[in-house]
Write an enzyme that holds these catalytic residues in place. Structure first.
Site, mmCIF file in Angstrom:
data_model
loop_
_atom_site.group_PDB
_atom_site.id
_atom_site.type_symbol
_atom_site.label_atom_id
_atom_site.label_comp_id
_atom_site.label_asym_id
_atom_site.label_seq_id
_atom_site.Cartn_x
_atom_site.Cartn_y
_atom_site.Cartn_z
ATOM 1 N N LYS A 22 6.184 0.170 71.041
ATOM 2 C CA LYS A 22 5.195 1.779 71.441
ATOM 3 C C LYS A 22 3.967 1.681 69.517
ATOM 4 C CE LYS A 22 7.950 5.810 70.163
ATOM 5 N NZ LYS A 22 7.293 7.437 69.686
ATOM 6 N N THR A 77 8.357 13.105 67.821
ATOM 7 C CA THR A 77 8.166 15.015 68.788
ATOM 8 C C THR A 77 9.829 15.832 68.238
ATOM 9 O OG1 THR A 77 6.136 14.040 69.436
ATOM 10 C CG2 THR A 77 7.523 16.464 70.470
#
Ligand code: FW2
Length: 290
Positions: A158, A45
């Site tokens: 993650k 992001t």
């Protein structure tokens, strides 16, 4: 409430293609004050793969006063650069580094990926950033065990994947490694599956929804907050996530967090207006406490 940490891959506050430090710090402070636990710098992001080593050092330095809340993404196609960034992170004693695996190229051997992570994590505690859809490589539980057996120090993963089996296998077969869900749509699942936390790109603008989801994960409202988040993410995707996220921060939080870096082009005024109308319509129908 389960202690389930919120990791937010903070957008990178570019202005005319340069990182605006004041906007970055302001945005990071809003996210942390909004109840999130860590800022993940230079992630997806944050257009991390588009950032130079010096830009990542600059972002790291911007948050040198709050090292405990910082995770820096150091992955790259130049292991020496990744190790240099990890040394910088070590100096600041940040929470951990995160690392995408080598990507883009076909035929990267499993043992090369293992040695890549051994070299990085020997320097500093490392969270693997597993994103099979974009990197082309899936880092599995047996690879993590091999990295740590070879002297690496993987402390977390993650999992930006919808493959729950892969996510749970790390929990089942790897000791002392924290497991975080990656997709925005899996935040509630991180609570339901008793994982260690979540990563949410939408957390750049929806940290209040994430906080409420955490407070209500064990009742029906938790599901309603996840559905609301999913609808916002769908809107962001409709206008192009990597660019629209800047507009959504401004629309929902009322401050400017910069603009994307081309070729992720800014939304046109018309698209910004349409997005704003759709978000306001969605939020006006929302009956949930915020
Ligand atoms: C990052 C992320 C975000 C994605 C996911 C987007 O680095 O931006 O994993 O939250 O749906 O990890």
């Amino acid at each position: 409430m389960s202690k389930n940490v919120g990791i937010i891959p903070i957008l990178t506050t570019f202005v005319n293609n340069k990182i605006d430090k004041n906007k970055l710090i302001n945005h990071g402070e809003h996210i942390l004050k909004g109840g999130m636990d860590y800022l993940f710098l230079a992630g997806t992001t944050g257009l991390g793969p588009s950032t130079s080593i010096n830009e990542r050092k600059y972002m790291l330095d911007s948050f040198s006063n709050i090292p405990d809340n910082i995770i820096l993404q150091v992955g790259s196609l130049n292991l020496e650069d990744s190790m240099e960034l990890t040394e910088e992170a070590k100096k600041l004693k940040i929470h951990a580094v995160g690392a995408l695996p080598p990507y883009y190229y076909n035929g990267i051997k499993t043992e090369w990926i293992i040695d890549y992570y051994v070299n990085i994590s020997k320097i500093y505690p490392t969270m693997i950033y597993n994103y099979p859809a974009t990197t082309g490589y899936n880092i599995t539980y047996d690879m993590i065990n091999e990295i740590n057996r070879k002297g690496g120090n993987i402390v977390g993963i993650k999992e930006t994947t919808f493959n729950l089996n892969d996510i749970l296998n790390v929990k089942y077969y790897v000791n002392d490694v924290d497991v975080y869900t990656g997709p925005d749509e899996f935040v509630l699942s991180s609570y339901k599956e008793n994982l260690d936390g979540y990563v949410s790109g939408a957390g750049n603008y929806a940290y209040d929804i994430l906080k409420k989801m955490g407070e209500n994960y064990d009742n029906n409202d938790g599901i309603k907050y996840q559905i609301l988040l999913n609808k916002l993410v769908k809107l962001s995707q409709k206008y192009g996530v990597m660019s629209s996220i800047y507009d959504i921060v401004e629309i929902m939080k009322g401050y400017n967090a910069g603009e994307p870096r081309e070729p992720f082009f800014k939304l046109s005024e018309n698209d910004h207006k349409n997005l704003e109308n759709e978000i306001n319509e969605l939020l006006s129908e929302n009956k949930l406490k915020m």
